[in-house]
Enzyme design. Structure first.
Site, PDB file in Angstrom:
ATOM      1  N   SER A 193      49.501  52.762  35.573  1.00 16.22           N
ATOM      2  CA  SER A 193      48.900  51.779  34.682  1.00 16.22           C
ATOM      3  C   SER A 193      47.464  52.218  34.469  1.00 16.22           C
ATOM      4  O   SER A 193      46.681  52.279  35.419  1.00 16.22           O
ATOM      5  CB  SER A 193      48.929  50.377  35.305  1.00 16.22           C
ATOM      6  OG  SER A 193      48.068  49.519  34.600  1.00 16.22           O
ATOM      7  N   ARG A 194      47.124  52.531  33.236  1.00 18.81           N
ATOM      8  CA  ARG A 194      45.781  53.060  32.982  1.00 18.81           C
ATOM      9  C   ARG A 194      44.719  51.961  33.075  1.00 18.81           C
ATOM     10  O   ARG A 194      43.534  52.244  33.132  1.00 18.81           O
ATOM     11  CB  ARG A 194      45.730  53.728  31.603  1.00 18.81           C
ATOM     12  CG  ARG A 194      46.716  54.884  31.491  1.00 18.81           C
ATOM     13  CD  ARG A 194      46.539  55.655  30.215  1.00 18.81           C
ATOM     14  NE  ARG A 194      47.802  56.289  29.816  1.00 18.81           N
ATOM     15  CZ  ARG A 194      47.894  57.240  28.884  1.00 18.81           C
ATOM     16  NH1 ARG A 194      46.825  57.662  28.265  1.00 18.81           N
ATOM     17  NH2 ARG A 194      49.063  57.754  28.572  1.00 18.81           N
ATOM     18  N   VAL A 195      45.155  50.729  33.052  1.00 17.04           N
ATOM     19  CA  VAL A 195      44.204  49.622  33.239  1.00 17.04           C
ATOM     20  C   VAL A 195      43.920  49.452  34.724  1.00 17.04           C
ATOM     21  O   VAL A 195      42.786  49.185  35.116  1.00 17.04           O
ATOM     22  CB  VAL A 195      44.766  48.325  32.625  1.00 17.04           C
ATOM     23  CG1 VAL A 195      43.970  47.105  33.066  1.00 17.04           C
ATOM     24  CG2 VAL A 195      44.793  48.435  31.119  1.00 17.04           C
TER      25      VAL A 195
END
Lengths: 516, 134
Positions: free
Chosen positions: A366-368
């Site tokens: 998850s890049r967040v």
């Protein structure tokens, strides 16, 4: 509506009726087939303009060529004939949006197909809209819970993020969708995101089963289902995701939150490929048209978190892509991976081994990241991904070696138990506070002396114990969202208290039981 | 489906006839070509496109007027006057009126020209009313 009201309404409509005579641009059909109509005339028609056929059906003008216009029929083309008149409407395609759609199943044009009558009080919005600009957005900072420990702990999703769910057929992709929708039930109404499930090319029985489950558990109240089934024309499969995102944008623009699931974009790409081929657009790689990337990028860019000045609403997207034989380096999967803010990769091997959800933690991201996690979860799940990755490597290594040092053996034991803890049955989404408790027990070694096959039982019992007798601990985590000394102590006390009861009843892995 | 459009075929034929010293022979060759190339079934569309191209080349505009009953000469004259006034940038001599009767229209008039239609028939108004009520 009562009879009197009905008569009044009818009278009003007839008396207010004033058919103005106006000049309309018309053309004529020269060929019809496979959902595509070619018409001549229509000199001033615009791209994506709606046109109307003599039988009242609508189409969308997609190809403006020198001598003819290529039109995609919105529905079946059985009763269209060569020579039939085609009229420009001067309008772009719109769909109904608003709270009137909640609890309803509609088709790609927003028409109800659930037999519950017409939509009342719905607004209309254009299906093709530009995505919001950079300045109108803000960073994703609020979690969107799926209720699945493996995701919420290691691949956390935030409101406004785009997280891809990718895997082979029958690996549990739609199961993640169902659990995520059900998880929103436990969120207070004022903070609960609306859910939109867009079924593209799915079996009708499958969609019916999902709707039935959601209705049974009361989740349909805040859910819209947009259904373009496998038997629908390609035009409807192509339009369905855009209809869904338009419905989601309504809530986002009102300062509320919504989450949309596209199940699945592989079939969406196939439908678009079919339409483009019939329109004689030049085929490119794998016979997809040249703008296949734009098809999905303009769809997914419409999911965002708006700035506080614009209300702070969000639209989270979970596009689903089906791979063939685990090939995530295919054309469509790589396109969508490059657009989204992370992916959840489901592996058939893990599924067959009983690890469900079958999430390959190494390939999922998850890049967040932790910006979408509460501090309590960040603390307990901090090194979980790394630990699991190390465990997988050791597991493979351990098959070859027979003598392992103590530390390696401990890591293997811990890894096996953590893997067990991360398994979850369907339709049992967990709250964040329960997840924190359970993962804390696993990562701090409190279940290292529990037999692997009894870990599931332990976890279930711990949850029931905490919900019953240690409710205040869960409430404290839910309220404070951090793991301070006091809460941590309460968690430890809860786990130890329950563990004593568990060992008394089931024994530990060493085979001993505690005696009074 | 035709590989090239009827309009393009019609344009080519018109050009060939205009440049030919024996237009009769050109047309016979064309008919032969139509048959041999498998486009015989499309001949009606091609003939219709040819008629349109021929009219365009002479600057003629076809105005198709359809009514539910046959119009008297006075009525036709009145309609022609209105259309000529509407099409001020076109020489009245270049407006060709095609009068048709279709009882299904019930009443009123439908005028089609240059890819546009003005439909003031009773049939059309009733269909709008039906949609409005629905």
């Amino acid at each position: 509506m009562s009879q009197n009201l009905l008569v009044e309404e009818l009278q009003k409509k007839i008396e207010g009726y004033g058919a103005e005579i106006k000049k309309e641009k018309v053309g004529h059909i020269v060929s019809v087939g496979d959902g595509i109509v070619r018409a001549v005339g229509l000199a001033d028609v615009m791209v994506s303009e709606m046109v109307q056929f003599a039988n009242g059906k609508f189409g969308v003008a997609l190809n403006l060529e020198e001598d003819s216009v290529g039109i995609m029929v919105l529905g079946y083309d059985h009763d269209l004939h060569e020579g039939d008149e085609v009229k420009s409407t001067g309008k772009l395609l719109q769909v109904p949006v608003g709270k009137a759609l909640l609890g309803r199943v509609v088709n790609a044009l927003g028409e109800p197909i659930d037999g519950k009558g017409a939509l009342k009080g719905a607004e209309m919005r254009f299906i093709e809209q530009e995505a919001r600009g950079v300045i109108e957005r803000q960073s994703v900072n609020e979690p969107l819970y799926t209720g699945l420990k493996a995701i919420d702990a290691m691949i956390p999703v935030g409101r406004g993020q785009r997280e891809l769910i990718i895997g082979d057929r029958q690996t549990g992709k739609t199961a993640i969708v169902a659990d995520t929708i059900l998880r929103q039930l436990t969120i207070p109404v004022e903070n609960r995101p609306y859910c939109i499930y867009v079924a593209v090319g799915q079996k009708q029985s499958r969609v019916a089963r999902l709707v039935h489950e959601l209705e049974k558990r009361g989740a349909m109240e805040y859910t819209i289902v947009v259904n373009a089934t496998a038997s629908d024309p390609a035009a409807l499969l192509f339009l369905a995701p855009y209809a869904g995102v338009t419905m989601g944008e309504y809530f986002r623009d009102k300062g509320e939150d919504a989450v949309i699931f596209y199940d699945d974009l592989t079939k969406h790409a196939w439908a678009y490929r079919q339409i483009s081929a019939l329109l004689r657009r030049p085929p490119g790689r794998e016979a997809y048209p040249g703008d296949i990337f734009y098809l999905h990028s303009r769809l997914l860019e419409r999911s965002s978190k708006l700035s506080e000045e614009l209300g702070g609403g969000s639209l989270t997207a979970f596009p689903i892509v089906e791979t063939q034989a685990g090939d995530i380096s295919g054309y469509i999967p790589t396109n969508i991976i490059s657009i989204t803010d992370g992916q959840i990769y489901l592996e058939p091997n893990l599924f067959n081994k009983g690890v469900r959800p079958a999430i390959n933690v190494g390939l999922s991201v998850s890049r967040v990241g932790s910006a979408a996690q509460i501090k309590a979860m960040k603390k307990v799940a901090g090194t979980l991904r790394l630990d699991l990755a190390q465990f997988r490597e050791l597991e493979a290594f351990a098959q070859f070696g027979s003598e392992l040092d103590k530390k390696t053996q401990e890591k293997l034991n811990r890894g096996q138990r953590v893997t067990e803890v991360l398994k979850q049955v369907q339709y049992d989404p967990m709250g964040a506070e329960e997840q924190v408790l359970v993962i804390y027990a696993a990562t701090k070694g409190y279940i290292d002396d529990i037999e692997v096959k009894k870990v599931g039982l332990f976890e279930k019992g711990l949850r029931e114990y905490a919900t019953g007798q240690a409710r205040k601990v869960l409430d404290a985590i839910a309220t404070k969202k951090v793991l301070d000394e006091e809460i941590e102590k309460d968690i430890i006390d809860t786990i130890e208290a329950y563990k004593k009861l568990f060992i008394k009843e089931h024994g530990s892995s060493t085979g001993t039981t505690t005696k009074n | 489906m035709l590989a090239t459009s009827p309009r393009k075929i019609a344009q080519a034929l018109l050009g060939a006839i205009e440049n030919s010293s024996q237009p009769d022979r050109t047309m016979t060759s064309f008919a032969q070509w139509l048959y041999q190339s498998g486009l015989w079934d499309k001949r009606h569309r091609i003939i219709s496109a040819f008629a349109d191209e021929e009219m365009n080349s002479q600057g003629l505009h076809k105005i198709r007027v359809t009514t539910a009953r046959k119009l008297s000469e006075d009525e036709q004259e009145a309609i022609m006057k209105v259309v000529r006034a509407e099409q001020q940038n076109v020489d009245p001599k270049h407006l060709l009126f095609d009068w048709n009767v279709d009882e299904a229209l019930l009443g009123g008039i439908k005028i089609a020209f240059d890819g546009a239609v003005i439909d003031a028939t009773l049939q059309h108004r009733l269909s709008i009313l039906e949609t409005t009520i629905r």
